[in-house]
Enzyme design. Structure first.
Site, PDB file in Angstrom:
ATOM      1  N   GLY A 102      64.046  71.573  15.687  1.00  0.00           N
ATOM      2  CA  GLY A 102      65.243  71.921  14.791  1.00  0.00           C
ATOM      3  C   GLY A 102      64.764  71.372  13.474  1.00  0.00           C
ATOM      4  N   ILE A 108      62.557  66.798  10.152  1.00  0.00           N
ATOM      5  CA  ILE A 108      62.266  67.823  11.309  1.00  0.00           C
ATOM      6  C   ILE A 108      62.011  67.176  12.621  1.00  0.00           C
ATOM      7  CG2 ILE A 108      60.520  69.559  11.670  1.00  0.00           C
ATOM      8  CD1 ILE A 108      60.051  69.767   8.605  1.00  0.00           C
ATOM      9  N   VAL A 109      62.600  67.843  13.720  1.00  0.00           N
ATOM     10  CA  VAL A 109      62.585  67.371  15.056  1.00  0.00           C
ATOM     11  C   VAL A 109      61.446  68.157  15.383  1.00  0.00           C
ATOM     12  CG1 VAL A 109      63.599  66.721  17.185  1.00  0.00           C
ATOM     13  CG2 VAL A 109      64.988  66.945  14.879  1.00  0.00           C
ATOM     14  N   ASP A 222      79.656  62.725  11.417  1.00  0.00           N
ATOM     15  CA  ASP A 222      78.875  64.155  11.570  1.00  0.00           C
ATOM     16  C   ASP A 222      79.308  64.924  13.051  1.00  0.00           C
ATOM     17  OD1 ASP A 222      78.635  66.780  10.352  1.00  0.00           O
ATOM     18  OD2 ASP A 222      76.431  66.498  10.542  1.00  0.00           O
TER      19      ASP A 222
END
Length: 419
Positions: A102, A108-109, A222
């Site tokens: 993701g 970025i993962v 979030d």
């Protein structure tokens, strides 16, 4: 020693003068040599002391964050591992695109495989995120790692170099709630009504820990389906809960950028940029609506009757008209508990009241989801959120109005683990 050399040089000069055996030029030369030698020795001594102090400071910083049993366990984090960049580069096949799980506002993962066979999620933070110095970054990571709860994504380790900041988490086998809401097996949703209710409860417990049981208190900022991850048993795990604090540690007291996702952000945060635990409560209310409807909070299905695509306004209208069945995810095919549906909608609407002072705390939210105190709280809310009171307090009637009026910059934050 330096003083002795200095005295000796002066003594030699004095003796020479007394005896009258050397010329005046000879005296000056010897005196200059003596003084130069003395000052040189003093300078070397000062440099040695400065170097020793610098070396001790650097060594102490390294020791503090190296996980090693020989150091005081009260100082070091026995559960937090410091990875080398080489290890994580090898684990992710040089951060190959095929291993991307993701992408988000922080970085970025990647899916990674450690040498011992452990599968991990490796979050490579963006270069443009200003995390300050290495020691301050490590201090923030330490704070985040201390928040340990079964419904929070636990930080396993980190890597901090001159140019890289990387976080390592356990791999979440079932990705995020957002991805699973869209998945079906043999025509049936992966997340049935029972699982959705359990996800709501697990997320509430995780946020309750962050708000009321963690020291220091942590505000997520979030809360949404994409940031709620699912383990192999579909247990809800709140991700990214510490990155907002990590990113903003060097910000001034005036916030000019709202960090979050439009459609999930509380009205007061949209208007002022100031967040609190009640902004998380609002986000949790939107998450409940995502679980109920299976749709996105914004632009989820623009129609003639719903031109702005704001889910909260749509749900409020259906609830007012007594048409709850129209908001339920069609993939459930009426396989849900209607009493639980009514209760979950009421909790969601309580959490998304425009005034933060009217919203319940997460401890109250959890009790209401478990069936305690909802009736009383709902009845009390009907005397608060009337059109008359709303007009007196200058509250817009729709959440869409807040989105249109805000002039703040949005920076989306995403999950710490896989989707």
């Amino acid at each position: 020693m330096v003083v002795q050399l200095f005295i000796r040089s002066l003594s030699l000069s004095h003796q020479t003068a007394s005896c009258g055996e050397s010329s005046s030029a000879d005296k000056s030369r010897r005196l200059a040599i003596a003084l130069g030698t003395s000052f040189g020795a003093v300078l070397l001594l000062i440099l040695a002391v400065v170097f020793l102090i610098w070396w001790r400071i650097r060594k102490n910083k390294q020791i503090f964050f190296d996980v090693n049993d020989q150091y005081d366990p009260e100082i070091c984090l026995g559960h937090l591992r410091r990875f080398t960049f080489k290890e994580l580069r090898a684990a992710t096949d040089n951060f190959h695109v095929k291993n991307i799980l993701g992408k988000g506002g922080f970085g970025i993962v990647y899916k990674g495989l450690l040498t011992d066979g452990t599968v991990v999620a490796v979050k490579k933070l963006k270069d443009d995120n200003n995390f300050g110095g290495e020691v301050q970054f490590q201090t923030e990571v330490e704070t985040i790692s201390l928040a340990v709860h079964r419904n929070l994504l636990r930080l396993w380790g980190f890597c901090s170099t001159e140019n890289e900041r990387i976080l390592v988490y356990p791999f979440m086998a079932n990705g995020s709630v957002a991805s699973k809401l869209r998945d079906q097996i043999h025509g049936k949703p992966v997340l049935d009504w029972s699982r959705r209710k359990n996800i709501a409860l697990g997320t509430a417990r995780g946020l309750l820990y962050l708000h009321e049981q963690s020291d220091p208190k942590i505000i997520h900022r979030d809360v949404k389906a994409a940031n709620i991850l699912l383990d192999e048993d579909f247990e809800a795990v709140v991700g990214d809960f510490g990155l907002a604090k990590l990113l903003d540690h060097c910000d001034s007291h005036v916030t000019t950028a709202v960090r979050g996702t439009v459609g999930h952000i509380a009205p007061e945060y949209l208007s002022t940029g100031q967040s609190s635990d009640k902004t998380d409560v609002f986000g949790f209310g939107i998450l409940l609506l995502e679980l109920i409807t299976g749709q996105k909070a914004l632009d989820f299905g623009k129609t003639a009757a719903n031109q702005k695509g704001v889910m909260l306004d749509w749900v409020k209208k259906l609830h007012q008209d007594g048409k709850l069945n129209l908001m339920v995810d069609k993939s459930l095919k009426n396989n849900f508990d209607r009493v639980e549906l009514e209760e979950m909608v009421q909790v969601a609407l309580l959490c998304t009241q425009f005034s933060p002072s009217n919203r319940p705390k997460m401890s109250e939210v959890l009790r209401m989801l478990e069936g305690e105190g909802l009736v009383e709280r709902w009845e009390a809310s009907q005397n608060i959120e009337t059109p008359k009171c709303r007009a007196q307090e200058s509250f817009p009637k729709r959440y869409a109005d807040y989105i249109e009026e805000t002039s703040l910059v949005f920076e989306a934050m995403e999950l710490s683990g896989p989707r």
